[in-house]
Design a protein around this motif. Structure first.
Motif, PDB file in Angstrom:
ATOM      1  N   PRO A  80     -98.613   3.266 -55.693  1.00  0.00           N
ATOM      2  CA  PRO A  80     -97.183   2.985 -55.507  1.00  0.00           C
ATOM      3  C   PRO A  80     -96.399   3.250 -56.800  1.00  0.00           C
ATOM      4  O   PRO A  80     -96.945   3.137 -57.893  1.00  0.00           O
ATOM      5  N   CYS A  81     -95.097   3.563 -56.642  1.00  0.00           N
ATOM      6  CA  CYS A  81     -94.265   3.922 -57.806  1.00  0.00           C
ATOM      7  C   CYS A  81     -93.841   2.696 -58.600  1.00  0.00           C
ATOM      8  O   CYS A  81     -93.539   2.790 -59.780  1.00  0.00           O
ATOM      9  N   ARG A  82     -93.777   1.554 -57.936  1.00  0.00           N
ATOM     10  CA  ARG A  82     -93.353   0.270 -58.523  1.00  0.00           C
ATOM     11  C   ARG A  82     -91.877   0.242 -58.919  1.00  0.00           C
ATOM     12  O   ARG A  82     -91.436  -0.650 -59.633  1.00  0.00           O
ATOM     13  N   ARG A  83     -91.105   1.232 -58.488  1.00  0.00           N
ATOM     14  CA  ARG A  83     -89.685   1.279 -58.844  1.00  0.00           C
ATOM     15  C   ARG A  83     -88.780   1.290 -57.622  1.00  0.00           C
ATOM     16  O   ARG A  83     -87.614   0.934 -57.713  1.00  0.00           O
ATOM     17  N   CYS A  84     -89.297   1.727 -56.484  1.00  0.00           N
ATOM     18  CA  CYS A  84     -88.426   1.916 -55.313  1.00  0.00           C
ATOM     19  C   CYS A  84     -88.047   0.558 -54.693  1.00  0.00           C
ATOM     20  O   CYS A  84     -88.556  -0.496 -55.079  1.00  0.00           O
ATOM     21  N   TYR A  85     -87.178   0.631 -53.718  1.00  0.00           N
ATOM     22  CA  TYR A  85     -86.705  -0.577 -53.026  1.00  0.00           C
ATOM     23  C   TYR A  85     -87.869  -1.415 -52.501  1.00  0.00           C
ATOM     24  O   TYR A  85     -87.947  -2.624 -52.726  1.00  0.00           O
ATOM     25  N   SER A  86     -88.827  -0.766 -51.805  1.00  0.00           N
ATOM     26  CA  SER A  86     -89.950  -1.519 -51.222  1.00  0.00           C
ATOM     27  C   SER A  86     -90.833  -2.115 -52.301  1.00  0.00           C
ATOM     28  O   SER A  86     -91.223  -3.286 -52.229  1.00  0.00           O
ATOM     29  N   CYS A  87     -91.177  -1.314 -53.307  1.00  0.00           N
ATOM     30  CA  CYS A  87     -92.040  -1.829 -54.380  1.00  0.00           C
ATOM     31  C   CYS A  87     -91.408  -3.029 -55.074  1.00  0.00           C
ATOM     32  O   CYS A  87     -92.073  -4.023 -55.355  1.00  0.00           O
ATOM     33  N   ARG A  88     -90.099  -2.955 -55.314  1.00  0.00           N
ATOM     34  CA  ARG A  88     -89.426  -4.058 -56.007  1.00  0.00           C
ATOM     35  C   ARG A  88     -89.410  -5.323 -55.162  1.00  0.00           C
ATOM     36  O   ARG A  88     -89.225  -6.421 -55.691  1.00  0.00           O
TER      37      ARG A  88
ATOM     38  N   LEU B 199     -95.663  -0.069 -48.698  1.00  0.00           N
ATOM     39  CA  LEU B 199     -94.578   0.650 -48.019  1.00  0.00           C
ATOM     40  C   LEU B 199     -93.732   1.428 -49.022  1.00  0.00           C
ATOM     41  O   LEU B 199     -92.567   1.741 -48.755  1.00  0.00           O
ATOM     42  N   CYS B 200     -94.335   1.755 -50.169  1.00  0.00           N
ATOM     43  CA  CYS B 200     -93.628   2.487 -51.232  1.00  0.00           C
ATOM     44  C   CYS B 200     -92.971   3.753 -50.677  1.00  0.00           C
ATOM     45  O   CYS B 200     -93.544   4.458 -49.846  1.00  0.00           O
ATOM     46  N   ASP B 201     -91.754   4.025 -51.153  1.00  0.00           N
ATOM     47  CA  ASP B 201     -91.036   5.226 -50.704  1.00  0.00           C
ATOM     48  C   ASP B 201     -91.454   6.466 -51.479  1.00  0.00           C
ATOM     49  O   ASP B 201     -91.118   7.587 -51.102  1.00  0.00           O
ATOM     50  N   GLU B 202     -92.115   6.267 -52.625  1.00  0.00           N
ATOM     51  CA  GLU B 202     -92.433   7.397 -53.515  1.00  0.00           C
ATOM     52  C   GLU B 202     -93.921   7.432 -53.823  1.00  0.00           C
ATOM     53  O   GLU B 202     -94.321   7.708 -54.948  1.00  0.00           O
ATOM     54  N   PHE B 203     -94.740   7.124 -52.835  1.00  0.00           N
ATOM     55  CA  PHE B 203     -96.180   7.071 -53.045  1.00  0.00           C
ATOM     56  C   PHE B 203     -96.736   8.363 -53.646  1.00  0.00           C
ATOM     57  O   PHE B 203     -96.331   9.461 -53.282  1.00  0.00           O
TER      58      PHE B 203
HETATM   59 ZN   LIG Z   1     -92.426   2.489 -54.612  1.00  0.00          ZN
END
Ligand SMILES: [Zn+2]
Length: 280
Positions: A28-36, A42-46
């Motif tokens: 996961p990116c840990r920055r997108c809406y879902s990660c936050r 459900l990361c948007d930028e996996f």
């Molecule tokens: Zn993410």
């Protein structure tokens, strides 16, 4: 995927050269809406190992060490390779209020359906009923703990399933294909829950919303794993005899095309592993 640590990094990494590890393959990116919001599955930028980064068919790959888990001594790499799909199945299980002795219906006996059937049986549910047309998969389902397997392509299959459920339906229905919501709604018990796991982007399902209302059915979508790898590895280590049966084919990397053909034909009984010399 399972591998051996070749070059641990950074210096204070908790892994050492030679450690056998499984890889959590979705970073996961840990920055997108879902990660936050903590919804890291459900990361948007996996970044997906095997899709957007090198994956299990590369002999060497770089993996951030937070996505590695040690394989305990004594657990065969071939069984440990089931950690990822089992961790995904356990992401459904965390939402289930298991009741020992209650029926479970599994629609689809591919590797994911087989893993779910095995976990249901180990959790004390029963009877565990699997719907699966492929005879080899049906045999595997029985071998991992299913009490009954019904061929959904046979006439009267729905009646047979209903009869095995005592006419009341199943409190827990697991759709391993992602296209069987109308069947699931027909066979779920009042107050029961349906877990849609299979991802089928093409599936279009016709159903009556009143069936959900009349029976107060809960419908859950379940997407990949979320914090469930440690439990998956412990389960595999505790029951390697059960889960090991799900691996039906091990094919060397040099014959990768054969593995692909077997996968695409849909004829494999269980999980197909691609093996390479570095991992025993
Ligand atoms: Zn993410």
């Amino acid at each position: 995927m399972v591998g051996v640590v070749e070059t641990p990094a950074p210096a204070d990494s908790s892994f050492a050269r030679g450690n056998v590890v499984v890889v959590v393959p979705n970073y996961p990116c840990r920055r997108c809406y879902s990660c936050r919001r903590g919804l890291i599955n459900l990361c948007d930028e996996f970044d997906h190992a095997g899709a957007t980064s090198d994956g299990g068919l590369a002999e060497l790959l770089w993996v951030p060490d937070e996505f590695l888990h040690r394989v305990p001594d004594g657990l065969e790499p071939a069984v440990a390779a089931l950690a990822e799909p089992l961790a995904c199945v356990l992401n459904a299980v965390v939402r289930i209020n298991w009741q020992a002795g209650e029926p479970v219906l599994v629609l689809g006996g591919g590797p994911i359906g087989l893993l779910f059937a095995a976990v249901a049986k180990l959790s004390g549910s029963g009877p565990v009923i699997v719907s699966e047309p492929n005879p080899a998969r049906a045999a595997l389902a029985l071998a991992v703990g299913a009490d009954h397997v019904v061929d959904p392509l046979q006439p009267e299959a729905l009646n047979r399933l209903s009869e095995l459920l005592g006419g009341n339906g199943a409190p827990i229905v697991f759709d391993a294909l992602g296209s069987l919501l109308s069947t699931a709604l027909h066979l779920v018990a009042k107050g029961g829950s349906i877990y849609i796991f299979g991802v089928n982007q093409a599936a279009q399902v016709t159903f009556k919303p009143a069936e959900i209302v009349d029976k107060e059915v809960n419908v859950f979508g379940v997407y990949i794993a979320k914090g469930t790898f440690p439990r998956a590895i412990r389960l595999l280590a505790a029951h390697p005899d059960v889960f090991g049966r799900i691996v039906s084919d091990s094919i060397p990397l040099a014959d990768w095309g054969r593995a692909r053909d077997l996968l695409m034909s849909g004829t494999a009984a269980g999980k197909i592993l691609v093996t390479m010399a570095r991992v025993g």
